[in-house]
Structure formats: C-alpha cells, structure tokens
Write a protein that holds these residues in place. Structure first.
Motif, short mmCIF file in Angstrom:
data_model
loop_
_atom_site.label_atom_id
_atom_site.label_comp_id
_atom_site.label_asym_id
_atom_site.label_seq_id
_atom_site.Cartn_x
_atom_site.Cartn_y
_atom_site.Cartn_z
N UNK A 355 0.99 -1.21 0.10
CA UNK A 355 0.05 -0.01 0.03
C UNK A 355 0.74 1.28 -0.02
N UNK A 356 1.84 1.15 1.08
CA UNK A 356 2.77 2.30 0.81
C UNK A 356 3.47 2.69 -0.41
N UNK A 357 4.03 1.72 -1.16
CA UNK A 357 4.65 1.72 -2.36
C UNK A 357 3.70 2.37 -3.44
N UNK A 358 2.43 1.83 -3.59
CA UNK A 358 1.42 2.21 -4.46
C UNK A 358 1.26 3.80 -4.29
N UNK A 359 0.92 4.13 -2.88
CA UNK A 359 0.84 5.64 -2.63
C UNK A 359 1.95 6.52 -3.15
N UNK A 360 3.18 6.09 -2.63
CA UNK A 360 4.17 6.96 -2.99
C UNK A 360 4.54 6.85 -4.56
N UNK A 361 4.45 5.74 -5.40
CA UNK A 361 4.36 5.85 -6.67
C UNK A 361 3.40 6.81 -7.31
N UNK A 362 2.08 6.86 -6.90
CA UNK A 362 1.34 7.68 -7.43
C UNK A 362 1.28 8.93 -7.14
N UNK A 403 7.67 21.02 -0.65
CA UNK A 403 8.42 20.43 0.61
C UNK A 403 7.63 20.69 2.07
N UNK A 404 6.68 21.88 1.73
CA UNK A 404 5.92 22.41 2.86
C UNK A 404 4.86 21.45 3.31
N UNK A 405 4.55 20.50 2.33
CA UNK A 405 3.60 19.59 2.88
C UNK A 405 4.26 17.99 2.86
N UNK A 416 8.38 4.66 2.93
CA UNK A 416 8.22 4.56 4.38
C UNK A 416 7.39 5.96 4.83
N UNK A 417 7.52 6.92 4.13
CA UNK A 417 6.89 8.09 4.49
C UNK A 417 5.42 7.91 5.03
N UNK A 418 4.79 6.77 4.35
CA UNK A 418 3.53 6.81 4.78
C UNK A 418 3.30 5.96 5.72
N UNK A 419 4.28 5.55 6.79
CA UNK A 419 4.28 4.93 7.90
C UNK A 419 4.50 6.10 8.96
N UNK A 423 3.23 12.64 9.07
CA UNK A 423 2.93 13.09 7.79
C UNK A 423 1.58 12.73 7.33
N UNK A 424 1.22 11.59 7.65
CA UNK A 424 -0.06 11.09 7.04
C UNK A 424 -1.30 11.87 7.65
N UNK A 425 -1.16 12.21 9.10
CA UNK A 425 -2.17 13.01 9.73
C UNK A 425 -2.57 14.63 8.73
N UNK A 426 -1.26 14.88 8.14
CA UNK A 426 -1.68 16.07 7.48
C UNK A 426 -1.84 15.82 6.05
N UNK A 427 -2.10 14.85 5.39
CA UNK A 427 -2.44 14.40 4.25
C UNK A 427 -4.03 14.52 3.97
N UNK A 428 -4.32 14.96 2.97
CA UNK A 428 -6.03 14.81 2.61
C UNK A 428 -6.05 14.76 1.03
N UNK A 429 -7.31 14.90 0.96
CA UNK A 429 -7.64 14.94 -0.73
C UNK A 429 -7.55 16.36 -1.20
#
Length: 496
Positions: A355-362, A403-405, A416-419, A423-429
């Motif tokens: 899941x992390x790899x797919x998110x990061x690649x996208x 970089x600010x995001x 691994x950034x998705x773990x 970071x994840x708490x600040x990511x939205x659509x």
C-alpha cells in the motif's frame, strides 16, 4: 473600376487578418489581458509560448521550477502565446475541485472526444451528474472484488511471457509493451467482458489502441492534436498520422457499438449476468426512467482506458532495489508458494508495504500530472481575479512535491513516509490527488488500485528488477506521464 475595388477589399481583408493575429499573439497577452499581472516565466516563442519546455523536459519538472521561483499561482504561455494559469495552491484547488466543480469545465480536446466520446471523462454539467449517478453502483466493493480473478489471470500470463524471455537468454527487457498490453487486457475484461488477448495475439481493437497510445510521439502528432482544438479540419489533411488516428477511432467506435448491442440483446433475453462494467451499467440503465437513462453513445464510452497510463507510471519504480527487497519479503510471508499467488481483494489490500509503495508511486507519478480547466464565468479565488474563459492548469505533480507538505525529502521515492503518523495526519484529498477530487474524481480508482497491487505483487514475487547500466529512464510528459524511451530493466527470476 470593379477590379480595383475588389483588390482593395481583399487587401483590407488580409490586413485585417494580420492585424487580428498581431493583436492576439503580440499585444493582448502582454498589454491587455487581466492575466498579464500574474508572475511567471517569459514566453519563449510567439508560436508555442512555453510548450517546448513542457514537452521536452521531464514530466512535472518545469512546473515545479516555476512554482518555486514565482509562487503557487503563476502564468505561463501556451499555443500562440495564450496565457494559462498554473495553480499549486491547495485552497484554490479546493474551490475549483469541490466548491465550484461544475463552474470549471474541461477545455476542448477534439482528439480525446473523437477517441473516447463524451462519456464520464468529457461530459459536463447535468450530463456528467446523470452519468455519474448511474455509474456509481457499478463500482461497489462487491463488484470490484469480482474483478480480482481477471487481474490474477492476466498477471499470470504476463509472468509467463517474461519467464519465456529469460529462458531464451534475454535479461535486459523492455517491459513497456508487456505492461501496456496487460493493462489493455484487464480493461477489456473488467470493462466490457472483451478478450483482447493482446499479450498473446493480435486483435483489431488492441491494434487500434496501440496505434494511438504506443506509437512514437512525433512533433507532427503533437501539432495535430493541439491544432485540432482550434481548426478541426486539420484532421482532414491526408497525412499518415491523421489516417492512423481516424482508422483507430473508427475501429473503436464500431467495436464498442457492437458490444453495446450484444449486451442489450442478452439483457432482452434475460441472459445478461456478467459482472463487467458495461453489463452492470446496462442492467442499471434498463431500470431507470427514460429521462435518466444513458444513451448508447454514452454507454459505449464508460470504461477505464486511463488505467494504461497509471500502471505505466507505477512501474517506473520497479528498478528501486530496496523497494523490491522489502516488498518481496512481505509478499513471501503472505504467499510462501509463488506458484499459488491467488490473493483475494481483502488479502491484497491488507499488505501494508505494498500500500505504501502504491501511494508513493502515485504521488510521484500521478496519472494526470496537470488537470486542465476553463472557468465559465468571471471568478474571484482568494485574492485573484480570474476572467471568464481562462485556461487553468491544476499542477498535481507540483502539489505532490511541495516541501511544505511532504518535507525535505519531497523529491525522493520513499514508501516509508506513509508509515509516519506526523505526515499522514496532514495528508488529505486537497494535497494528495492522484485520482483528482470532488464529483469529477476518477470513478474507477478502486479498480485501478487493485489492479496495480495484484500485477505489481505478481511481478515482484517472481522477478528481481534492477537498472540497466548506462540506461536512463525519463518520465515523458506528453501525451501522458510515461517512461521514456521505454521501461528497460535487467530482470532475473526469484528462486523459490
């Protein structure tokens, strides 16, 4: 006397055209347009503005450079110096994609409409709302689950073909045609229960798609695609590129129409039991009142063609050795016997690192690096006045690298950034938009993600991918993000 007056009239007409062209290209963009006050890179050419830079540099690189230099809302120049706004401000993205989604329409794309019609991708306003409402039930959890065996079957065929290459002694492999054909085969099965079999044989519909999406992108093709939006008659010029395009469109239209007719006949006889998207849509469509139904033309263009681009972007990162090793460990633990790789929907989506790899690649290879829109009326967004009919480009690839995001490693491929909860708490659509956002987001995103994970899982569980020494893979921007010149990797078999 008549002759002199006629010549004078022609002269005035020619001078008028010259004056109008001079005004539109050299005067209006720089001295009159309300957009002239926006910062941005200077135009490089009166003919193509900044397009050459966008088409020759790697996908997303110029936009990121301009945003970092001039700010999150800038202006650059398109064909004939037409000013275009480039936006990487997440608050403005929210306004355009969520709050005012139907006030910002897609610019005319004559080639795209000729190819895939006015299905969900190109429908606007009430037509889009109606098609979207009808299509939503086809993409339920239970329906997507039923597509998984098709993904596995095609992934196994793909695996077998790569093994044949390796067994013949070839180790440096161009994977682009394999990935493209595998994705096309998936689209055929889950979209309309059509066996392309493009991985193993020739097929008229597969050949038509291949001629459009996989033929070399030449300057002539780019010019024809752009000019057809302004002068549709350029498609009538007897050039080989035009003939190939028109033949492909005719084939796609003919076969799509036949498939719709076949499904309708099955439905009339009570035999339409398929779980492909076309069958599901026809069954839904038949239960609706006449004013809500999709037309046959709308039905035949409701598929997931854009997945071909998405998977190509994902597989750019197959050469990341550390990713392969870590992901393979996860896959081996979940599927100890690689010959029995047959995951369910829930099993493939439970793999954390995948899941992390797919998110990061996208994140780094969004299916559409820039989303183009035109506002139907004058708008004030934030502190910006945007006049009616302004061409706007929402820079998804830039937002995904700010970089600010994303922090100081925003340019790096780091699953691994998705773990990291901080970071994840600040990511939205609003700041992560691989499938866009709002009522015009990609309706087939769950299908695409599941396909990604299964095909990538099969590849990594069975093969080791490494860079070919001295071979550099770029990300081409046009007509969509894609490996350039191709996805060439050194491949070896994973021992049991």
């Amino acid at each position: 006397m008549f002759s002199i007056n006629f010549i004078s009239l022609i002269s005035y007409f020619v001078l008028g055209i010259i004056g109008w062209i001079t005004y539109k290209i050299f005067i209006w963009p720089f001295y009159i347009s309300p957009l002239r006050k926006f910062p941005g890179p200077p135009s490089e050419s009166s003919l193509y503005g900044n397009l050459k830079t966008l088409m020759t540099e790697e996908s997303g690189v110029p936009q990121l450079r301009w945003i970092k230099k001039y700010g999150n809302v800038i202006k650059y120049h398109g064909l004939f110096n037409n000013p275009i706004l480039l936006i990487a401000d997440t608050k403005l993205v929210q306004e355009i994609t969520l709050n005012k989604a139907y006030d910002f329409i897609k610019p005319l794309n004559a080639s795209g409409i000729s190819l895939i019609g006015r299905g969900l991708i190109y429908a606007e306003g009430d037509d889009h709302k109606r098609q979207r409402k009808l299509s939503n039930p086809a993409f339920t959890y239970s329906n997507v689950k039923e597509m998984v065996p098709s993904f596995v079957r095609i992934g196994s065929t793909l695996k077998g073909l790569i093994e044949e290459k390796l067994n013949s002694g070839e180790t440096n492999i161009n994977l682009t045609p394999y990935i493209s054909k595998a994705t096309l085969d998936v689209i055929g099965l889950v979209g309309f229960n059509y066996e392309f079999n493009s991985l193993t044989s020739q097929n008229e519909l597969a050949i038509a798609y291949d001629s459009i999406f996989n033929n070399p992108v030449t300057t002539l093709r780019i010019v024809l695609n752009l000019l057809s939006n302004y002068v549709p008659s350029v498609r009538e010029i007897p050039l080989e590129a035009n003939k190939r395009f028109k033949n492909a469109c005719a084939t796609i239209d003919r076969v799509s129409k036949r498939l719709v007719e076949e499904r309708y006949n099955e439905a009339k006889n009570g035999e339409l039991k398929g779980k492909d998207l076309l069958s599901l849509l026809i069954n839904i469509n038949n239960k609706l009142p006449a004013e809500e139904k999709m037309t046959d033309d709308e039905l035949k263009y409701q598929d997931t063609k854009q997945q071909a681009y998405q998977l190509a972007g994902l597989c750019i990162h197959l050469h990341n050795i550390h990713m392969n090793k870590t992901l393979r460990e996860e896959l081996v633990k979940a599927f100890p016997d690689k010959s029995k790789f047959n995951p369910t929907y829930d099993e493939i989506n439970s793999l954390e690192y995948l899941n992390c790899i797919v998110k990061e690649s996208l994140r780094l290879n969004a299916p559409a690096s820039n989303i183009r829109r035109i506002n139907l009326k004058d708008e004030v967004l934030g502190n910006y006045f945007i006049p009616k009919n302004t061409e706007i480009s929402l820079s998804i690839s830039t937002i995904h690298k700010l970089p600010e995001i994303w922090g100081p490693t925003a340019d790096d491929f780091d699953p691994k950034r998705w773990l990291d909860p901080s970071l994840v708490n600040n990511i939205s659509n609003l700041n992560y938009l691989p499938f866009y956002n709002g009522p015009r987001n990609c309706i087939g995103s769950k299908v695409a993600l599941t396909e990604f994970k299964i095909l990538l899982g099969i590849l990594i569980r069975n093969f080791v991918f490494k860079p070919i020494e001295g071979f550099h893979i770029r990300k081409r921007a046009f007509p969509a993000p894609k490996p350039d010149p191709y996805l060439g990797l050194a491949v070896s078999i994973v021992e049991s």
